[in-house]
Design a protein around this motif. Structure first.
Motif, short mmCIF file in Angstrom:
data_model
loop_
_atom_site.label_atom_id
_atom_site.label_comp_id
_atom_site.label_asym_id
_atom_site.label_seq_id
_atom_site.Cartn_x
_atom_site.Cartn_y
_atom_site.Cartn_z
N ARG A 20 0.85 -1.20 0.09
CA ARG A 20 0.14 0.11 -0.10
C ARG A 20 0.94 1.19 0.10
O ARG A 20 0.31 2.37 -0.35
N GLY A 21 2.21 1.12 0.35
CA GLY A 21 3.02 2.25 0.43
C GLY A 21 2.98 3.00 1.73
O GLY A 21 2.26 2.83 2.73
N LYS A 31 -2.45 13.58 6.28
CA LYS A 31 -3.45 12.51 6.86
C LYS A 31 -4.77 12.45 5.96
O LYS A 31 -5.39 11.31 5.94
N GLU A 32 -4.98 13.61 5.03
CA GLU A 32 -6.21 13.63 4.31
C GLU A 32 -5.94 12.59 2.99
O GLU A 32 -6.74 11.74 2.90
N ILE A 33 -4.71 12.68 2.69
CA ILE A 33 -4.44 11.53 1.56
C ILE A 33 -4.12 10.25 2.09
O ILE A 33 -4.43 9.36 1.33
N GLN A 34 -3.69 10.20 3.29
CA GLN A 34 -3.37 8.70 3.72
C GLN A 34 -4.97 8.22 3.86
O GLN A 34 -5.27 6.67 3.60
N ALA A 35 -5.88 8.87 4.41
CA ALA A 35 -7.55 8.38 4.48
C ALA A 35 -7.84 7.88 3.27
O ALA A 35 -8.72 6.70 3.18
N SER A 36 -7.68 8.41 2.28
CA SER A 36 -8.14 8.28 0.90
C SER A 36 -7.29 7.12 0.12
O SER A 36 -7.87 6.44 -0.72
N SER A 37 -6.16 7.13 0.41
CA SER A 37 -5.22 6.15 -0.26
C SER A 37 -5.12 4.74 0.44
O SER A 37 -4.59 3.81 -0.52
#
Length: 400
Positions: free
Chosen positions: A70-71, A133-139
């Motif tokens: 997942r990176g 944190k926003e990017i992490q939640a979506s990716s």
């Protein structure tokens, strides 16, 4: 969140094939400056130019195969960014890093060169953190927190093991505080190995949140927090780090000014022959404030050396001015032939080196046929500056 010294030893095993064991060496000029026997921990010589690879590598090494696919994602002003990027590359993991737009260009480019996808967002770390944190939640990527992670803290704590093995009877150690992971890891290991040691923290006065918490004050979250020590310019201090580690393990926290940091960068470059960034030099500034509290033997941790050369030029001027090595002196004289020659003769006799000369004939405060001349001078020290002013005054020159 609690880590033990066993966690730190386990971290050393995981990162030993990649992270360097950096020198911990006595420094004569620093000892003379502080008035005690002083050692420097050269984490500016670590891979990526900072201690951050220790914690990042320890964390990423423990991820499952599914998590690695997942990176990883992180937010950083630069050093954690590089640590995560290189660690991920070494382990074949994709990485994305969100960095403040104000972060050093050198750090941005280095992070890209280590294989990360760099996204610039916000002016300070806190804004970059929220975006990550926003990017992490979506990716679905795994977030590699720069300090609120026991594996990251254990990795940073390996520095404490190395310091103790190099100098077992230290009275104190001075460590920078941004989020608090570095000082928490080092304090965990050193306090276990040497219970009598004092652990002191250094924060930038422009970002004093953890110092305010330590003193029982409410952190001021409205302030700008911009600092040449960008690696520790954290606006909102972590209550978790303070309550679980810093409150019980740290003996004092010192806030240092921008001028103090600049002066320390210059001193380390000129006298200790090492390049250190603002967050690394803040510890030397704090050590100077602590004085006798350091005891008979202290270790100053130089956390990183990733400094932008364009910023370095400004810092050098500021630092040299601070310690009396450069000065601007403005005088008002009659605007007639020979005035400048008379002034330069006086300066030459005092041993000042003229770097730049500026004329101003239009300032409203000047009388007709008067001119203001501003000299930028290279000087020896503050006493030399006073000698120059005295020599000019003795010749009837009006000094502004």
């Amino acid at each position: 969140m609690k880590i033990t010294i066993d966690d730190v030893y386990a971290a050393r095993e995981r990162i030993s094939g990649v992270a360097r064991r950096t020198p911990t060496e006595a420094s004569t000029p620093i000892s003379q400056l502080l008035g005690t026997s002083a050692f420097l921990k050269y984490e500016n010589l670590q891979l990526t130019g900072s201690f951050k690879i220790r914690g990042a590598l320890n964390k990423i090494s423990t991820l499952s195969e599914d998590e690695k696919k997942r990176g990883v994602i992180a937010s950083s002003a630069g050093n954690h960014a590089q640590g995560v990027a290189l660690s991920a590359s070494k382990l074949g993991v994709k990485s994305t890093i969100v960095m403040p737009t104000t972060s050093s260009i050198v750090k941005q480019e280095a992070t890209r060169n280590y294989g990360a996808n760099v996204i610039l967002h916000g002016e300070i770390y806190d804004e970059a953190f929220q975006k990550a944190k926003e990017i992490q939640a979506s990716s679905g990527a795994v977030f590699i927190h720069p300090f609120e992670d026991p594996l990251v803290m254990a990795g940073q704590g390996t520095i404490g093991l190395e310091i103790h093995e190099a100098v077992k009877d230290l009275d104190s150690v001075v460590v920078a505080i941004g989020g608090g992971g570095l000082i928490s890891g080092i304090a965990t290991s050193l306090k276990k190995l040497n219970p009598k040691i004092k652990v002191y923290g250094a924060v930038a006065a422009n970002a004093p949140g953890m110092s305010q918490l330590f003193k029982g004050e409410n952190p001021d979250l409205s302030r700008n927090c911009m600092s040449i020590a960008d690696g520790i310019a954290v606006k909102k201090p972590s209550g978790e780090m303070y309550n679980n580690y810093i409150r019980g393990l740290v003996d004092d926290v010192v806030a240092v000014s921008e001028d103090d940091i600049a002066e320390s960068i210059v001193f380390l470059l000129e006298r200790a022959k090492c390049v250190v960034e603002g967050s690394g030099a803040a510890t030397l500034s704090a050590a100077r404030q602590l004085g006798k509290k350091l005891g008979s033997q202290t270790c100053v941790v130089l956390g990183g050396g990733n400094i932008d050369l364009t910023l370095m030029a400004e810092i050098l001027d500021r630092g040299l001015t601070r310690n009396g090595r450069m000065v601007k002196i403005s005088v008002v004289v009659d605007d007639r032939p020979g005035s400048l020659s008379r002034l330069t003769k006086i300066l030459a006799e005092t041993g000042a080196n003229i770097l730049q000369v500026e004329h101003d004939r239009i300032d409203p405060v000047l009388q007709i046929r008067e001119t203001r001349i501003t000299f930028s001078l290279e000087t020896k020290n503050r006493q030399h500056i006073e000698e120059i002013r005295t020599a000019l005054g003795a010749q009837g020159v009006r000094i502004l």
